[in-house]
Scaffold this active site. Structure first.
Site, PDB file in Angstrom:
ATOM      1  N   PHE A  64       0.793  -1.212   0.156  1.00  0.00           N
ATOM      2  CA  PHE A  64       0.078  -0.033   0.072  1.00  0.00           C
ATOM      3  C   PHE A  64       0.775   1.176  -0.114  1.00  0.00           C
ATOM      4  O   PHE A  64       2.055   1.170   0.358  1.00  0.00           O
ATOM      5  CB  PHE A  64      -0.983   0.119   1.332  1.00  0.00           C
ATOM      6  CG  PHE A  64      -0.325  -0.633   2.591  1.00  0.00           C
ATOM      7  CD1 PHE A  64      -0.471  -1.902   3.028  1.00  0.00           C
ATOM      8  CD2 PHE A  64       0.246   0.235   3.407  1.00  0.00           C
ATOM      9  CE1 PHE A  64      -0.067  -2.553   3.778  1.00  0.00           C
ATOM     10  CE2 PHE A  64       0.728  -0.105   4.506  1.00  0.00           C
ATOM     11  CZ  PHE A  64       0.519  -1.635   4.838  1.00  0.00           C
ATOM     12  N   TRP A  66       0.348   5.338   1.323  1.00  0.00           N
ATOM     13  CA  TRP A  66      -0.523   6.379   1.957  1.00  0.00           C
ATOM     14  C   TRP A  66       0.508   7.447   2.631  1.00  0.00           C
ATOM     15  O   TRP A  66       1.561   7.306   2.746  1.00  0.00           O
ATOM     16  CB  TRP A  66      -1.149   5.533   3.304  1.00  0.00           C
ATOM     17  CG  TRP A  66      -0.728   4.616   4.071  1.00  0.00           C
ATOM     18  CD1 TRP A  66       0.403   4.068   3.748  1.00  0.00           C
ATOM     19  CD2 TRP A  66      -1.228   4.254   5.251  1.00  0.00           C
ATOM     20  NE1 TRP A  66       0.945   3.446   5.191  1.00  0.00           N
ATOM     21  CE2 TRP A  66      -0.428   3.248   6.009  1.00  0.00           C
ATOM     22  CE3 TRP A  66      -2.532   4.317   5.889  1.00  0.00           C
ATOM     23  CZ2 TRP A  66      -0.755   2.681   7.006  1.00  0.00           C
ATOM     24  CZ3 TRP A  66      -2.874   3.427   6.973  1.00  0.00           C
ATOM     25  CH2 TRP A  66      -1.985   2.839   7.367  1.00  0.00           C
ATOM     26  N   ASN A  67      -0.010   8.579   2.995  1.00  0.00           N
ATOM     27  CA  ASN A  67       0.679   9.650   3.508  1.00  0.00           C
ATOM     28  C   ASN A  67      -0.018  10.215   4.810  1.00  0.00           C
ATOM     29  O   ASN A  67      -1.172   9.895   4.990  1.00  0.00           O
ATOM     30  CB  ASN A  67       0.617  10.787   2.264  1.00  0.00           C
ATOM     31  CG  ASN A  67       1.306  10.189   1.108  1.00  0.00           C
ATOM     32  OD1 ASN A  67       2.265   9.979   0.968  1.00  0.00           O
ATOM     33  ND2 ASN A  67       0.312  10.416  -0.067  1.00  0.00           N
ATOM     34  N   HIS A  74      -7.768  26.677   7.476  1.00  0.00           N
ATOM     35  CA  HIS A  74      -8.178  27.856   6.752  1.00  0.00           C
ATOM     36  C   HIS A  74      -6.671  27.754   5.455  1.00  0.00           C
ATOM     37  O   HIS A  74      -6.169  28.838   5.254  1.00  0.00           O
ATOM     38  CB  HIS A  74      -8.314  29.138   7.353  1.00  0.00           C
ATOM     39  CG  HIS A  74      -9.360  29.191   8.227  1.00  0.00           C
ATOM     40  ND1 HIS A  74     -10.685  29.902   8.026  1.00  0.00           N
ATOM     41  CD2 HIS A  74      -9.357  28.428   9.575  1.00  0.00           C
ATOM     42  CE1 HIS A  74     -11.407  29.509   8.948  1.00  0.00           C
ATOM     43  NE2 HIS A  74     -10.777  28.811   9.890  1.00  0.00           N
ATOM     44  N   HIS A  78     -11.050  26.398   1.258  1.00  0.00           N
ATOM     45  CA  HIS A  78     -11.517  26.159   2.409  1.00  0.00           C
ATOM     46  C   HIS A  78     -12.928  26.844   2.735  1.00  0.00           C
ATOM     47  O   HIS A  78     -13.358  27.729   2.010  1.00  0.00           O
ATOM     48  CB  HIS A  78     -10.503  26.209   3.613  1.00  0.00           C
ATOM     49  CG  HIS A  78     -10.235  27.775   3.727  1.00  0.00           C
ATOM     50  ND1 HIS A  78      -9.368  28.438   3.109  1.00  0.00           N
ATOM     51  CD2 HIS A  78     -10.631  28.740   4.977  1.00  0.00           C
ATOM     52  CE1 HIS A  78      -9.345  29.808   3.422  1.00  0.00           C
ATOM     53  NE2 HIS A  78     -10.124  29.814   4.478  1.00  0.00           N
ATOM     54  N   ASP A  80     -15.224  28.767   5.725  1.00  0.00           N
ATOM     55  CA  ASP A  80     -15.120  29.425   7.123  1.00  0.00           C
ATOM     56  C   ASP A  80     -16.434  29.004   7.809  1.00  0.00           C
ATOM     57  O   ASP A  80     -17.722  29.695   7.627  1.00  0.00           O
ATOM     58  CB  ASP A  80     -14.983  30.951   6.900  1.00  0.00           C
ATOM     59  CG  ASP A  80     -13.648  31.240   6.357  1.00  0.00           C
ATOM     60  OD1 ASP A  80     -12.861  30.486   6.269  1.00  0.00           O
ATOM     61  OD2 ASP A  80     -13.655  32.474   5.836  1.00  0.00           O
ATOM     62  N   HIS A  84     -15.538  31.250  13.269  1.00  0.00           N
ATOM     63  CA  HIS A  84     -14.195  31.467  12.941  1.00  0.00           C
ATOM     64  C   HIS A  84     -13.863  32.977  13.254  1.00  0.00           C
ATOM     65  O   HIS A  84     -12.705  33.615  13.391  1.00  0.00           O
ATOM     66  CB  HIS A  84     -14.045  31.543  11.316  1.00  0.00           C
ATOM     67  CG  HIS A  84     -12.630  31.885  10.637  1.00  0.00           C
ATOM     68  ND1 HIS A  84     -11.537  31.730  11.534  1.00  0.00           N
ATOM     69  CD2 HIS A  84     -12.490  32.839   9.486  1.00  0.00           C
ATOM     70  CE1 HIS A  84     -10.695  32.505  10.688  1.00  0.00           C
ATOM     71  NE2 HIS A  84     -11.173  32.994   9.629  1.00  0.00           N
ATOM     72  N   HIS A 213     -16.045  38.603   6.893  1.00  0.00           N
ATOM     73  CA  HIS A 213     -16.067  37.986   7.902  1.00  0.00           C
ATOM     74  C   HIS A 213     -16.758  38.413   9.134  1.00  0.00           C
ATOM     75  O   HIS A 213     -17.696  37.821   9.757  1.00  0.00           O
ATOM     76  CB  HIS A 213     -14.610  37.951   8.307  1.00  0.00           C
ATOM     77  CG  HIS A 213     -13.629  37.133   7.729  1.00  0.00           C
ATOM     78  ND1 HIS A 213     -12.859  37.569   6.617  1.00  0.00           N
ATOM     79  CD2 HIS A 213     -13.320  35.625   7.837  1.00  0.00           C
ATOM     80  CE1 HIS A 213     -12.224  36.641   6.129  1.00  0.00           C
ATOM     81  NE2 HIS A 213     -12.350  35.517   6.637  1.00  0.00           N
TER      82      HIS A 213
HETATM   83 MN    MN Z   1     -10.759  31.357   6.389  1.00  0.00          MN
END
Ligand code: MN
Length: 263
Positions: A64, A66-67, A74, A78, A80, A84, A213
């Site tokens: 296999f 995988w990491n 963020h 992404h 918010d 936040h 925001h």
């Molecule tokens: Mn953000």
């Protein structure tokens, strides 16, 4: 044969498979070059994305690959969550947002021409009114995507952050008035942008700093940053699906954002 109950879902799946509904990926790729916001002193920056291999069909794991990876909530494309921001601190963290509120019509407001002329351009109430005159009122439960054209600089950090001789980033955003309008005069899920965060590069110096925001999260609405492929969406009618990770009490999350677009 009465096992398939839903005609609607069967039709939807058929249209996805025959490409009459296209699935558009609005997400930037994640790698160690993925840009993250850089804050002035004394604020602490988020971590970017880093990855280390555990095994790849070798002595650490012959069968296999995988990491492990680390990243801030963020970083890259992404989500918010309202918590936040200090104005949204009494609203939900990312794991508690009702999943129905992760899916909504995408409203795409094109300000690319204005941003091409002025990288500090911010969406105005007049832009929103012009959009609504042409396409109808922004409906409840929709995502408002501010199409600035900035995603085309995704791989070029210098242009993406566009730091001027004044040492400040010059990237598009939303005016204080327009952010307040969208948060309080329209019943939206949130706003999505192509830049590193949902506010303009210069937004720290606005009358209300970081208005997207401030007002969106105060009004229990969300943000999506570092989107791409907004040019593939119509002004109205596509469906956006945002899938943040269910991080307990998280302030946000990396997200894969998809849109369904009927051809
Ligand atoms: Mn953000």
């Amino acid at each position: 044969m009465d096992t398939i109950k839903s005609k609607t879902l069967t039709e939807l799946m058929g249209k996805i498979l025959d490409n009459s509904i296209e699935v558009v990926d609005l997400t930037q790729v994640l790698n160690e070059e993925t840009p993250v916001i850089s804050l002035p002193d004394p604020f602490v920056d988020t971590k970017g994305f880093s990855i280390e291999q555990i095994s790849k069909y070798d002595e650490n794991g012959p069968f296999f690959y995988w990491n492990n990876f680390t990243m801030g909530e963020h970083c890259g494309t992404h989500f918010d969550a309202p918590v936040h921001w200090v104005t949204g601190k009494n609203h939900q963290p990312v794991d508690q947002i009702p999943v129905k509120r992760l899916i909504g019509e995408a409203i795409v407001i094109d300000i690319t021409e204005k941003c091409e002329i002025d990288p500090d351009y911010c969406l105005t109430i007049a832009d929103i009114e012009a959009f609504e005159k042409k396409h109808g009122k922004i409906p409840s439960h929709s995502w408002v995507l501010i199409y600035s054209g900035w995603a085309k600089y995704g791989d070029d950090h210098e242009k993406f952050f566009n730091v001027g001789e004044d040492g400040q980033p010059h990237t598009p955003g939303t005016t204080v008035e327009a952010a307040k309008f969208l948060a309080y005069e329209r019943d939206i899920l949130g706003v999505g942008v192509e830049t590193v965060g949902t506010d303009a590069g210069m937004a720290a110096s606005f009358e209300t700093p970081f208005p997207n925001h401030h007002f969106m999260h105060e009004a229990n609405r969300y943000g999506l940053a570092s989107l791409s492929n907004l040019d593939k969406l119509p002004p109205r009618g596509s469906i956006l699906i945002a899938t943040p990770l269910k991080i307990e009490n998280g302030s946000g999350s990396p997200v894969r954002v998809l849109a369904l677009v009927e051809k």
